[in-house]
Scaffold this motif. Structure first.
Motif, PDB file in Angstrom:
ATOM      1  N   TYR A 228       0.832  -1.192   0.000  1.00  0.00           N
ATOM      2  CA  TYR A 228       0.000   0.000   0.000  1.00  0.00           C
ATOM      3  C   TYR A 228       0.872   1.249   0.000  1.00  0.00           C
ATOM      4  O   TYR A 228       1.951   1.277   0.604  1.00  0.00           O
ATOM      5  CB  TYR A 228      -0.906   0.021   1.231  1.00  0.00           C
ATOM      6  N   PRO A 229       0.433   2.314  -0.669  1.00  0.00           N
ATOM      7  CA  PRO A 229       1.262   3.522  -0.736  1.00  0.00           C
ATOM      8  C   PRO A 229       1.191   4.354   0.541  1.00  0.00           C
ATOM      9  O   PRO A 229       0.196   4.348   1.259  1.00  0.00           O
ATOM     10  CB  PRO A 229       0.642   4.291  -1.906  1.00  0.00           C
ATOM     11  N   THR A 230       2.276   5.075   0.814  1.00  0.00           N
ATOM     12  CA  THR A 230       2.345   6.051   1.899  1.00  0.00           C
ATOM     13  C   THR A 230       2.725   7.394   1.294  1.00  0.00           C
ATOM     14  O   THR A 230       3.663   7.469   0.483  1.00  0.00           O
ATOM     15  CB  THR A 230       3.393   5.650   2.944  1.00  0.00           C
ATOM     16  N   VAL A 231       2.002   8.458   1.648  1.00  0.00           N
ATOM     17  CA  VAL A 231       2.295   9.786   1.110  1.00  0.00           C
ATOM     18  C   VAL A 231       3.040  10.590   2.161  1.00  0.00           C
ATOM     19  O   VAL A 231       2.554  10.782   3.280  1.00  0.00           O
ATOM     20  CB  VAL A 231       1.003  10.517   0.687  1.00  0.00           C
ATOM     21  N   VAL A 232       4.232  11.053   1.806  1.00  0.00           N
ATOM     22  CA  VAL A 232       5.062  11.877   2.689  1.00  0.00           C
ATOM     23  C   VAL A 232       5.546  13.081   1.898  1.00  0.00           C
ATOM     24  O   VAL A 232       6.226  12.932   0.878  1.00  0.00           O
ATOM     25  CB  VAL A 232       6.270  11.083   3.238  1.00  0.00           C
ATOM     26  N   GLY A 233       5.185  14.280   2.363  1.00  0.00           N
ATOM     27  CA  GLY A 233       5.644  15.484   1.686  1.00  0.00           C
ATOM     28  C   GLY A 233       5.264  15.533   0.220  1.00  0.00           C
ATOM     29  O   GLY A 233       6.081  15.897  -0.634  1.00  0.00           O
ATOM     30  N   ASN A 234       4.018  15.164  -0.103  1.00  0.00           N
ATOM     31  CA  ASN A 234       3.503  15.170  -1.470  1.00  0.00           C
ATOM     32  C   ASN A 234       4.151  14.123  -2.371  1.00  0.00           C
ATOM     33  O   ASN A 234       3.967  14.146  -3.584  1.00  0.00           O
ATOM     34  CB  ASN A 234       3.652  16.560  -2.122  1.00  0.00           C
ATOM     35  N   ARG A 235       4.930  13.232  -1.796  1.00  0.00           N
ATOM     36  CA  ARG A 235       5.504  12.141  -2.575  1.00  0.00           C
ATOM     37  C   ARG A 235       4.942  10.815  -2.086  1.00  0.00           C
ATOM     38  O   ARG A 235       4.644  10.645  -0.905  1.00  0.00           O
ATOM     39  CB  ARG A 235       7.040  12.134  -2.465  1.00  0.00           C
ATOM     40  N   THR A 236       4.810   9.872  -3.010  1.00  0.00           N
ATOM     41  CA  THR A 236       4.217   8.576  -2.707  1.00  0.00           C
ATOM     42  C   THR A 236       5.310   7.517  -2.602  1.00  0.00           C
ATOM     43  O   THR A 236       6.151   7.395  -3.499  1.00  0.00           O
ATOM     44  CB  THR A 236       3.197   8.176  -3.793  1.00  0.00           C
ATOM     45  N   PHE A 237       5.280   6.755  -1.512  1.00  0.00           N
ATOM     46  CA  PHE A 237       6.273   5.710  -1.284  1.00  0.00           C
ATOM     47  C   PHE A 237       5.566   4.366  -1.113  1.00  0.00           C
ATOM     48  O   PHE A 237       4.472   4.283  -0.567  1.00  0.00           O
ATOM     49  CB  PHE A 237       7.098   6.010  -0.021  1.00  0.00           C
ATOM     50  N   TYR A 238       6.242   3.310  -1.574  1.00  0.00           N
ATOM     51  CA  TYR A 238       5.777   1.939  -1.379  1.00  0.00           C
ATOM     52  C   TYR A 238       6.860   1.202  -0.600  1.00  0.00           C
ATOM     53  O   TYR A 238       8.017   1.146  -1.028  1.00  0.00           O
ATOM     54  CB  TYR A 238       5.536   1.252  -2.724  1.00  0.00           C
ATOM     55  N   ASP A 239       6.480   0.628   0.545  1.00  0.00           N
ATOM     56  CA  ASP A 239       7.474   0.106   1.477  1.00  0.00           C
ATOM     57  C   ASP A 239       7.600  -1.409   1.482  1.00  0.00           C
ATOM     58  O   ASP A 239       8.275  -1.966   2.340  1.00  0.00           O
ATOM     59  CB  ASP A 239       7.142   0.578   2.904  1.00  0.00           C
ATOM     60  N   SER A 240       6.960  -2.099   0.542  1.00  0.00           N
ATOM     61  CA  SER A 240       7.021  -3.557   0.548  1.00  0.00           C
ATOM     62  C   SER A 240       8.458  -4.029   0.308  1.00  0.00           C
ATOM     63  O   SER A 240       9.129  -3.583  -0.623  1.00  0.00           O
ATOM     64  CB  SER A 240       6.113  -4.131  -0.538  1.00  0.00           C
ATOM     65  N   ASP A 241       8.913  -4.948   1.161  1.00  0.00           N
ATOM     66  CA  ASP A 241      10.249  -5.505   1.031  1.00  0.00           C
ATOM     67  C   ASP A 241      10.352  -6.330  -0.249  1.00  0.00           C
ATOM     68  O   ASP A 241       9.470  -7.146  -0.550  1.00  0.00           O
ATOM     69  CB  ASP A 241      10.536  -6.387   2.241  1.00  0.00           C
ATOM     70  N   PRO A 242      11.422  -6.164  -1.048  1.00  0.00           N
ATOM     71  CA  PRO A 242      11.540  -6.921  -2.302  1.00  0.00           C
ATOM     72  C   PRO A 242      11.459  -8.427  -2.116  1.00  0.00           C
ATOM     73  O   PRO A 242      10.831  -9.123  -2.933  1.00  0.00           O
ATOM     74  CB  PRO A 242      12.911  -6.480  -2.835  1.00  0.00           C
ATOM     75  N   VAL A 243      12.087  -8.960  -1.058  1.00  0.00           N
ATOM     76  CA  VAL A 243      12.051 -10.411  -0.850  1.00  0.00           C
ATOM     77  C   VAL A 243      10.624 -10.874  -0.550  1.00  0.00           C
ATOM     78  O   VAL A 243      10.155 -11.899  -1.072  1.00  0.00           O
ATOM     79  CB  VAL A 243      13.013 -10.810   0.291  1.00  0.00           C
ATOM     80  N   TYR A 244       9.933 -10.128   0.289  1.00  0.00           N
ATOM     81  CA  TYR A 244       8.524 -10.439   0.597  1.00  0.00           C
ATOM     82  C   TYR A 244       7.689 -10.428  -0.690  1.00  0.00           C
ATOM     83  O   TYR A 244       6.892 -11.350  -0.938  1.00  0.00           O
ATOM     84  CB  TYR A 244       7.996  -9.412   1.588  1.00  0.00           C
ATOM     85  N   PHE A 245       7.884  -9.401  -1.502  1.00  0.00           N
ATOM     86  CA  PHE A 245       7.150  -9.296  -2.764  1.00  0.00           C
ATOM     87  C   PHE A 245       7.497 -10.467  -3.677  1.00  0.00           C
ATOM     88  O   PHE A 245       6.611 -11.091  -4.279  1.00  0.00           O
ATOM     89  CB  PHE A 245       7.488  -7.974  -3.457  1.00  0.00           C
ATOM     90  N   GLY A 246       8.801 -10.774  -3.788  1.00  0.00           N
ATOM     91  CA  GLY A 246       9.228 -11.845  -4.684  1.00  0.00           C
ATOM     92  C   GLY A 246       8.642 -13.187  -4.305  1.00  0.00           C
ATOM     93  O   GLY A 246       8.205 -13.960  -5.170  1.00  0.00           O
ATOM     94  N   ARG A 247       8.592 -13.477  -2.999  1.00  0.00           N
ATOM     95  CA  ARG A 247       8.009 -14.744  -2.560  1.00  0.00           C
ATOM     96  C   ARG A 247       6.519 -14.806  -2.876  1.00  0.00           C
ATOM     97  O   ARG A 247       6.010 -15.830  -3.341  1.00  0.00           O
ATOM     98  CB  ARG A 247       8.243 -14.921  -1.068  1.00  0.00           C
ATOM     99  N   GLY A 248       5.841 -13.698  -2.611  1.00  0.00           N
ATOM    100  CA  GLY A 248       4.408 -13.676  -2.902  1.00  0.00           C
ATOM    101  C   GLY A 248       4.121 -13.824  -4.379  1.00  0.00           C
ATOM    102  O   GLY A 248       3.188 -14.530  -4.789  1.00  0.00           O
ATOM    103  N   LEU A 249       4.918 -13.174  -5.227  1.00  0.00           N
ATOM    104  CA  LEU A 249       4.704 -13.266  -6.667  1.00  0.00           C
ATOM    105  C   LEU A 249       4.991 -14.680  -7.174  1.00  0.00           C
ATOM    106  O   LEU A 249       4.275 -15.195  -8.043  1.00  0.00           O
ATOM    107  CB  LEU A 249       5.583 -12.240  -7.394  1.00  0.00           C
ATOM    108  N   ALA A 250       6.026 -15.311  -6.620  1.00  0.00           N
ATOM    109  CA  ALA A 250       6.327 -16.689  -7.012  1.00  0.00           C
ATOM    110  C   ALA A 250       5.203 -17.629  -6.610  1.00  0.00           C
ATOM    111  O   ALA A 250       4.886 -18.590  -7.329  1.00  0.00           O
ATOM    112  CB  ALA A 250       7.649 -17.123  -6.382  1.00  0.00           C
ATOM    113  N   GLU A 251       4.553 -17.377  -5.470  1.00  0.00           N
ATOM    114  CA  GLU A 251       3.416 -18.195  -5.060  1.00  0.00           C
ATOM    115  C   GLU A 251       2.236 -18.018  -6.009  1.00  0.00           C
ATOM    116  O   GLU A 251       1.524 -18.979  -6.326  1.00  0.00           O
ATOM    117  CB  GLU A 251       3.019 -17.844  -3.632  1.00  0.00           C
TER     118      GLU A 251
END
Length: 596
Positions: A228-251
């Protein structure tokens, strides 16, 4: 044979991640369009492509998500963006032996025919450059997609076409359409090689979403966000860890997705992690997929059935039920209203219909009042739901509550517009029209309600162009409506239109509940004729009320209403009586006259 088709036969195909958000993070810019960077900063765009390819992506997307004329205004500007983006992507892909998707985002703010023309313009530009693979992504519906795909197939020898829809974690697009329905419908029409989801949801939400869907036989393309995105100072950040994302995508790939990649917030690190996880997993270790709802039904594990709608059962049995509309009060005092509703129930009313803030003036909420009447009086109710005052989330939340309260029918209408003088203070919400809301409720029914709602619509028998009204009615039936409550018949023209509606809608399986409103004075007749949209009172009826006092006018109202009911009876499935000025005693007499 197209190389992408060959690759997905061998296993999951990994696509790159989010160009726009990664570009913004490198440039320290708010999340905005980056398409012009293909012209203004080609070295940077080439470097981003190369990073994704080095991370393991076998397919990259052109930097053209929003390259369309509604966004960039000028035709030549769009052409320049497409040419520059295509050339950068092709040159970057060549040393890696990778393929390129011509990336086309949604064309919004245009009517369907204009959207289809815009897609064709974009497609023609890509085809002229030699594009063979196309991805139409982040769509809320399928407007224009089939037309674009058919055109590509008429021009390209062996293209690969993918379409992707942006769905919320509950499975619905911002247009209120259930994603599973979109995928199944588009797949069934055969113009696309792969169909799936991207954006909005993170990798875990996307995985849970897929578990609840029955998409066997579909070549799936899945590209989640990095959380999920986080907005800080008018900028949008996504904080999902790459390894977490990679495992989920592989599943997700292990569960059968043929094309996987990333959307907003995903970086080359996320794609590299997905590549590493894919190499670890063999297809023999695929997780067992969750059972679909249809499988649960077959196993006899679905919940016990709850009571159906008595009103709808009478419609289905041909028993000509009577529905009566009684407008909600303007204050919180419901005593008079409940007395009137009880009088109608005693008179034989089968269903109480409750308008939703008629003429866009605030009254007691139709849905809450419908629940109160049902609980206190045991009377079946059907609240009107306008598209004016609720977005997708509010509509779903409301429907869940109505289902829990035991309501089984809703009447969906667009809703009267806010009066001009109040628009600065009262804002309209129109995320739906009545057809989209009907489709939304139909989609929800399979997943969220123990008994799906019967969705009814409105039919204006007094429309100036009744052929158009009937065309729209047929579209409403296709969207999931089961029947129509009509505007009142107070003229020969309305009766003839009712006959035409019967011939048109009965073959489609739609019920017609014929509208009757008693005229209670000549002043009332003139007001309805001149100031109420959708009602036409014949001059013959207006003249008959001249000089009548209240009692005589009510006697004439009873006579005319019963006559109209008998005239329309061969062409309807039930009666829809509208109460003027809260006169429920008069309505009880009319019900008795119709029943007699």
């Amino acid at each position: 044979m197209n190389r992408i088709k060959q690759w997905i036969e061998q296993g999951p195909l990994l696509v790159d991640g989010g160009m726009g958000t990664y570009f913004s993070s490198k440039e320290h810019l708010p999340g905005s369009g980056c398409e012009m960077a293909s012209i203004e900063k080609p070295v940077l765009i080439s470097a981003i492509h190369r990073e994704y390819l080095e991370a393991g992506a076998r397919v990259i997307k052109t930097n053209t998500f929003a390259a369309n004329r509604p966004t960039y205004r000028h035709t030549e500007t769009v052409r320049r963006i497409i040419r520059a983006s295509w050339n950068l992507a092709v040159r970057a892909a060549a040393p890696f032996g990778a393929e390129v998707f011509a990336d086309i985002g949604p064309v919004t703010g245009l009517p369907p025919a204009a959207a289809a023309r815009e897609y064709r313009f974009i497609v023609e530009e890509f085809l002229s450059l030699g594009a063979e693979n196309f991805l139409f992504e982040t769509n809320a519906d399928d407007t224009g997609l089939d037309e674009a795909a058919a055109y590509i197939r008429s021009k390209a020898e062996d293209p690969f076409l993918a379409a992707s829809f942006a769905v919320l974690p509950d499975g619905y697009t911002r247009s209120g359409i259930f994603g599973e329905d979109l995928i199944r419908d588009l797949t069934a029409r055969g113009n696309f090689d792969a169909v799936g989801f991207n954006c909005v949801s993170g990798v875990r939400q996307m995985a849970r979403l897929l578990e609840d869907m029955d998409l066997e036989g579909v070549t799936l393309s899945i590209m989640p966000n990095a959380g999920y995105p986080t907005v800080v100072g008018n900028r949008t950040f996504y904080d999902s860890d790459p390894v977490y994302f990679g495992r989920g995508l592989a599943e997700i790939a292990a569960r059968g997705a043929s094309i996987i990649g990333g959307c907003c917030g995903t970086t080359p690190a996320h794609i590299a992690a997905a590549r590493e996880e894919l190499t670890k997993k063999s297809r023999d270790l695929r997780s067992a997929p969750g059972r679909s709802r249809s499988e649960a039904l077959a196993a006899g594990e679905e919940e016990d059935r709850v009571p159906e709608s008595p009103f709808f059962e009478k419609l289905r049995a041909g028993e000509m039920p009577v529905a009566v509309e009684l407008d909600p009060p303007e204050t919180a005092d419901v005593r008079k209203y409940m007395d009137g509703a009880a009088r109608l129930a005693a008179a034989g009313c089968d269903l109480l219909t409750i308008a939703d803030c008629p003429v866009a003036r605030a009254r007691m909420d139709s849905t809450l009042l419908a629940c109160r009447v049902k609980r206190d009086l045991g009377m079946e109710t059907i609240p009107h739901l306008t598209c004016r005052d609720r977005n997708l989330n509010a509509t779903k939340a409301l429907l869940l509550g109505l289902s829990a309260e035991g309501l089984r029918n809703v009447l969906v209408i667009t809703g009267d517009p806010i009066p001009t003088a109040e628009r600065d203070e009262v804002k309209s919400v129109y995320q739906f029209n009545s057809r989209k809301m009907a489709a939304f409720i139909r989609g929800l029914g399979r997943k969220s309600f123990p008994v799906p709602f019967h969705v009814f619509g409105a039919l204006n028998l007094n429309a100036r162009n009744f052929d158009v009204e009937l065309r729209i009615a047929r579209e409403k039936v296709e969207a999931g409506m089961v029947g129509f409550f009509t505007q009142p018949v107070l003229s020969r023209r309305a009766l003839e239109n009712l006959k035409q509606a019967r011939r048109t809608l009965q073959p489609a399986g739609a019920y017609i509940i014929g509208g009757i409103i008693p005229v209670v004075s000549q002043r009332n007749a003139l007001f309805m004729e001149n100031e109420i949209n959708g009602i036409h009172v014949s001059q013959e009826i207006i003249r008959r009320y001249e000089g009548l006092d209240r009692d005589a006018a009510e006697a004439l109202a009873l006579e005319l209403s019963v006559k109209i009911a008998r005239d329309m009876a061969p062409f309807i499935d039930g009666y829809y009586l509208m109460t003027p000025f809260g006169r429920t005693k008069l309505m009880a007499r009319i019900i008795a006259g119709i029943r007699g």
